[in-house]
Scaffold this active site. Structure first.
Site, PDB file in Angstrom:
ATOM      1  N   ASN A  19       1.485  -8.031  11.816  1.00 29.14           N
ATOM      2  CA  ASN A  19       0.718  -9.163  11.287  1.00 29.14           C
ATOM      3  C   ASN A  19       0.561  -9.028   9.781  1.00 29.14           C
ATOM      4  OD1 ASN A  19      -1.414  -7.314  12.718  1.00 29.14           O
ATOM      5  ND2 ASN A  19      -2.749  -8.567  11.446  1.00 29.14           N
ATOM      6  N   ASP A  20      -0.636  -8.948   9.209  1.00 26.41           N
ATOM      7  CA  ASP A  20      -0.845  -9.123   7.770  1.00 26.41           C
ATOM      8  C   ASP A  20       0.059  -8.261   6.893  1.00 26.41           C
ATOM      9  OD1 ASP A  20      -2.972 -10.455   8.886  1.00 26.41           O
ATOM     10  OD2 ASP A  20      -4.491  -9.063   8.158  1.00 26.41           O
ATOM     11  N   PHE A  76      -6.675  -0.935   9.134  1.00 24.79           N
ATOM     12  CA  PHE A  76      -6.609  -2.372   8.910  1.00 24.79           C
ATOM     13  C   PHE A  76      -6.059  -2.656   7.500  1.00 24.79           C
ATOM     14  CE2 PHE A  76      -9.615  -4.727  12.054  1.00 24.79           C
ATOM     15  CZ  PHE A  76      -8.894  -4.230  13.123  1.00 24.79           C
ATOM     16  N   SER A  77      -6.076  -3.929   7.116  1.00 24.79           N
ATOM     17  CA  SER A  77      -5.371  -4.400   5.917  1.00 24.79           C
ATOM     18  C   SER A  77      -5.928  -3.822   4.627  1.00 24.79           C
ATOM     19  CB  SER A  77      -5.415  -5.925   5.862  1.00 24.79           C
ATOM     20  OG  SER A  77      -4.757  -6.480   6.977  1.00 24.79           O
ATOM     21  N   TRP A 275      -3.169 -17.031  14.570  1.00 26.09           N
ATOM     22  CA  TRP A 275      -3.901 -16.288  15.595  1.00 26.09           C
ATOM     23  C   TRP A 275      -4.097 -17.087  16.884  1.00 26.09           C
ATOM     24  CZ3 TRP A 275      -3.888 -11.459  15.932  1.00 26.09           C
ATOM     25  CH2 TRP A 275      -3.968 -10.618  14.815  1.00 26.09           C
TER      26      TRP A 275
END
Length: 442
Positions: A19-20, A76-77, A275
């Site tokens: 994802n990101d 996480f990002s 999403w």
């Protein structure tokens, strides 16, 4: 790697979930793209940082996983920077779920020059949680005017700004956004803060913010703000209710720019998904793909300064060289419409249109974006309109990039982009453009 929907020029991992985009940095002639990744599953699971490298933004080499979960949580990002003395640092959010609730802190990792070795900072976390369930996605930049590092971090429905001189001790400065732009049920995410020059040479700041649901196109999207940032506060140049969008499609989210000391125009890449249905896309070994890179420029409009985005020249040329039966191609489309006239653009050899351009007046137009249902993907279908200006000095110019089902359509000199995933029966089918006075059944 001959999967039906595996793109040729949009980055996708060999296997696993993506994802990101994270930690994007240009260093020693190479672009490094880190990304949210579960190498062991095609569903969103324990987040790692995947890693890819390119020298031309066209061909990507996937490298070993860079960051792995630790006792502080999953990864996480975040972002990457180069210091004045050439050191490379990564910042990420450590994520845990005690008592079934998100607990997030900001962490620092020291990297070697080749970005092959990664050492956590012993003092981690460098910013502890201030009591927020949503406190993530640190984007770190250098603010020359105050000679400090600035971190933008999401904190629910706003973006917090922190400052530091040593990258370890951070001071809260301010927050922006509780009453500005688009808000929805979910938090703002993945901020980015970029200094840019207007056509007259004046400096302005662009704040990019992801919105996980309730965007312009149903579901996830990426808004932006134009304003001023003095190292302490971001001040919006537009009215609080003004909504500006990097992309009006369904599949452009969490956009980030490369940290780049060369002075080149900022280049962004986004996660080309949503999403609403990201966990159900019908790919096999992998799930998730990035957008094409886009150079960002400020342009003056009747409404004020706005962003225009252009596909870099080398990427355009790569698409021109692949215009055949592979399903990866670029097509420039010029549509000369009378007032009230419409033009249907159908992709993949299909008869039903995927985009419909409509000249609504002498100076205005719309593009309708249409997508049919796909089995097993709830809320994938859509049919909605994007407003734009019709040029007064010629036809409506569109540039279309298609890569194994992922379509990116640009117009209005790069001020309007529509990025949508499709999963057609024949990704290599032809494009047809049909001009009609009316399209009653669209």
């Amino acid at each position: 790697m001959s999967e039906k929907f595996r793109p040729q020029f949009h980055f996708a991992p060999r296997a696993g979930w993506l994802n990101d985009p994270n930690g994007m940095i240009r260093i020693d002639g190479a672009y490094h793209l880190f990304f949210q990744h579960d190498p062991d599953s095609t569903l969103h699971g324990p987040m790692h940082w995947g890693h890819a490298r390119s020298t031309d933004l066209v061909t990507w080499e996937e490298l070993p996983v860079a960051l792995h979960p630790t006792e502080l949580g999953t990864c996480f990002s975040g972002s990457a920077i180069e210091t004045a003395n050439g050191e490379l640092k990564l910042f990420y959010t450590a994520h845990q779920r005690p008592d079934d609730r998100d607990f997030q802190t900001q962490c620092l990792v020291h990297a070697d020059r080749a970005l092959t070795a990664f050492t956590p900072e012993p003092a981690n976390p460098v910013i502890d949680n201030p009591g927020l369930e949503c406190f993530r996605d640190p984007k770190v930049i250098w603010h020359a005017a105050t000679a400090r590092w600035i971190m933008a971090v999401t904190q629910g429905q706003s973006i917090g700004f922190y400052s530091s001189t040593d990258l370890i001790d951070w001071t809260f400065e301010s927050a922006f956004g509780e009453t500005d732009g688009r808000h929805s049920d979910g938090p703002w995410e993945c901020p980015d803060l970029v200094a840019m020059r207007a056509p007259d040479g004046s400096e302005h700041w662009i704040l990019l913010v992801g919105i996980g649901s309730g965007a312009y196109g149903p579901g996830s999207g990426n808004q932006y703000f134009v304003g001023q940032f003095d190292g302490h506060r971001f001040v919006n140049a537009n009215a609080p209710e003004t909504e500006l969008w990097l992309d009006y499609g369904r599949d452009f989210y969490a956009a980030q720019t490369f940290f780049d000391r060369t002075g080149a125009a900022p280049v962004n890449i986004a996660w080309a998904s949503n999403w609403t249905y990201a966990r159900t896309t019908p790919t096999q070994a992998f799930r998730g793909v990035m957008s094409l890179p886009r150079e960002m420029h400020l342009v003056e409009t009747q409404q004020g300064l706005r962003l225009a985005q252009q596909i870099p020249a080398g990427v355009k040329q790569a698409f021109v060289a692949h215009t055949g039966a592979t399903g990866t191609y670029r097509q420039d489309i010029a549509i000369d419409l009378a007032v009230g006239q419409q033009a249907a653009i159908a992709l993949f050899g299909e008869r039903s249109p995927h985009f419909v351009a409509h000249r609504t007046s002498g100076t205005t137009a719309t593009i309708r974006t249409i997508r049919a249902d796909v089995a097993g993907m709830p809320d994938f279908a859509h049919n909605y309109i994007v407003d734009l200006a019709y040029p007064t000095d010629g036809p409506l110019a569109l540039e279309l990039y298609v890569d194994r089902g992922l379509a990116e359509l640009g117009t209005s000199d790069g001020q309007v982009w529509i990025t949508n995933l499709f999963f057609p029966e024949h990704p290599a089918g032809v494009v047809t453009v049909t001009t009609l006075k009316a399209l009653e059944n669209v």
